[in-house]
Write an enzyme that holds these catalytic residues in place. Structure first.
Site, PDB file in Angstrom:
ATOM      1  N   GLU A 207     -36.938  91.531  38.879  1.00 51.50           N
ATOM      2  CA  GLU A 207     -37.680  91.157  37.673  1.00 51.50           C
ATOM      3  C   GLU A 207     -36.981  90.047  36.866  1.00 51.50           C
ATOM      4  OE1 GLU A 207     -40.220  94.875  36.362  1.00 51.50           O
ATOM      5  OE2 GLU A 207     -38.093  95.363  36.315  1.00 51.50           O
TER       6      GLU A 207
HETATM    7  C1  ACM Z   1     -37.268  98.370  39.508  1.00 54.05           C
HETATM    8  O1  ACM Z   1     -37.875  99.440  39.286  1.00 54.05           O
HETATM    9  N1  ACM Z   1     -37.418  97.313  38.696  1.00 54.05           N
HETATM   10  C2  ACM Z   1     -36.406  98.233  40.655  1.00 54.05           C
END
Ligand code: ACM
Length: 451
Positions: A303
């Site tokens: 992310e």
């Molecule tokens: C995640 O849940 N961002 C690995």
């Protein structure tokens, strides 16, 4: 189950490769019962004796030498059990014999033996008679604990280790850093823990592990045949670090600490074009690697929405060799595969929700091991169904049967002609209070079992 009944061999969790109950052969643990073991088997025997003492109240002793009638024998025998984590357990009215090639195999057999005892004494402490043969299908069977969003004390983490070890998981993935906090003492950057670790979701007091406490956790896990994999999530998920050190920010200004729930993600980034960022990562990895006997460091990399793609690529290019110089291989969430030319030692951990993924398939084909923790299968912080009072639904509703019946292998073994590894991870750290994961990778040639 009535208190006097032994546990049923048919309900062992996880299901063993082979179980043959023999109810006429139940074995009674009494005040005279001792555990016999020598050499490397002795610590596992002591562990079993301690559990039996605590459970039964009997003064179960550990003795050397061959086991007489009425005893429990722990035997190391490579020829009898070829798999390093496998075991054979034989329970008769006269004795219990647990055989394995290694202490890890004996430890796994002890966990099975525990499940063969009744939950309460009732008419006596009786181990269900019969025979169990078992070996794991996957080499890496992990659980992830997010101590960043909500702090867990050392005692709580130890309890968690005990619980996962009961189900023969052998890896604890500790998610130590995130936007909400930094939980491990880094001596060269002390404010990470003292300031960055000073809170948690909802604004509670937080906390962090000193290096000594962390070493203690690693040693405790090792005594349960569990390896700790520390995760330092970079370059995103870094608000706590950015709040602690303004110079790590692109604009040189520290943001405030962040205590909202984990569903606001992807807003923070280390300044990937500043040299100090690389001094910082190098220092952190050096200190964490020195505390880590295991092969892997987990570097997150998920992310990275606030990191320019060029900067993300440059960052990965620079930090992977840092880990290699420290003698460690890197695990990253599967977004790490957007970087071309990753070393074959890099392990992507899949947390997506697709039934296949071209980058993962290509990684497997290249020979990278992979970990699987698809959110819609194994994130434990999802609701069981819509009536569940707590939990999330962003990855769907997941009940116990969904998780237990999930078989990672069909998805991922179909792709390559080469040996392939699969992993099972129960994970929920992203939007969770406290969450856990379990994961595995499969060794070439390992044979499927019901586990
Ligand atoms: C995640 O849940 N961002 C690995």
């Amino acid at each position: 189950m009535p208190a006097s009944q032994p546990s049923n061999m048919d309900t062992l969790i996880p299901a063993p490769v082979f179980a043959s109950p023999a109810p006429a052969e139940d074995f009674a643990v009494t005040a005279a019962t001792a555990v016999h073991a020598v050499d490397a088997a002795a610590p596992v025997a002591e562990h079993l004796a301690e559990l039996l003492r605590a459970g039964t109240g009997h003064p179960v002793r550990v003795l050397p030498g061959p086991a007489p009638d009425g005893a429990i024998a722990l035997v190391l025998d490579v020829a009898a059990v070829p798999h390093p984590e496998g075991y054979r357990l034989r329970v008769t009215r006269r004795s219990v014999t647990l055989t394995a090639a290694t202490p890890a195999g004996l430890f796994a057999g002890v966990q099975t033996l525990r499940q063969l005892l009744p939950a309460q004494a009732g008419a006596g402490w009786v181990v269900a008679g019969g025979e169990v043969h078992d070996q794991p299908r996957f080499a890496h069977r992990g659980a992830m604990l997010d101590v960043s969003r909500h702090f867990s004390t050392v005692a709580e983490v130890k309890r968690f280790i005990d619980q996962i070890a009961r189900y023969k998981l052998n890896v604890l993935h500790l998610h130590l850093t995130d936007d909400q906090s930094w939980r491990i003492e880094i001596r060269s950057w002390p404010r990470l823990a003292t300031y960055g670790g000073s809170t948690q979701v909802g604004g509670g007091p937080g906390g962090y592990y000193t290096q000594q406490e962390y070493r203690d956790l690693v040693a405790y896990a090792a005594s349960r045949h569990v390896t700790v994999i520390p995760e330092i999530d970079v370059p995103g998920h870094t608000n706590a670090a950015l709040a602690s050190y303004p110079e790590l920010n692109a604009d040189g200004v520290a943001p405030p600490l962040f205590t909202a729930r984990g569903n606001a993600t992807g807003f923070s980034s280390l300044a990937t074009d500043k040299e100090i960022t690389y001094r910082f990562v190098d220092d952190v990895l050096r200190e964490v690697a020195a505390l880590t006997p295991g092969e892997y460091l987990h570097l997150g990399t998920d992310e990275t929405h606030a990191t320019p793609e060029e900067g993300r690529l440059a960052f990965i290019d620079r930090v992977l060799p840092m880990a290699a110089r420290l003698g460690k291989s890197v695990i990253g969430w599967h977004e790490i595969l957007r970087s071309p030319g990753l070393p074959v030692s890099t392990v992507p951990q899949y947390w997506g929700r697709e039934s296949s993924d071209p980058l993962m398939a290509a990684a497997v084909a290249r020979g990278n091991r992979v970990l699987l923790s698809p959110a819609h299968k194994v994130y434990l912080d999802m609701k069981y169904d819509l009536s569940t009072p707590i939990g999330y639904t962003w990855a769907g509703c997941i009940d116990v049967a969904d998780i237990y019946d999930w078989d990672p292998a069909p998805t991922w073994t179909a792709c390559p002609s080469r040996p392939c590894w699969a992993s099972r991870v129960h994970c929920g750290r992203r939007r969770s209070r406290r969450t856990s994961t379990s994961s595995t990778w499969r060794s070439p040639g390992s044979r499927p079992s019901p586990r």
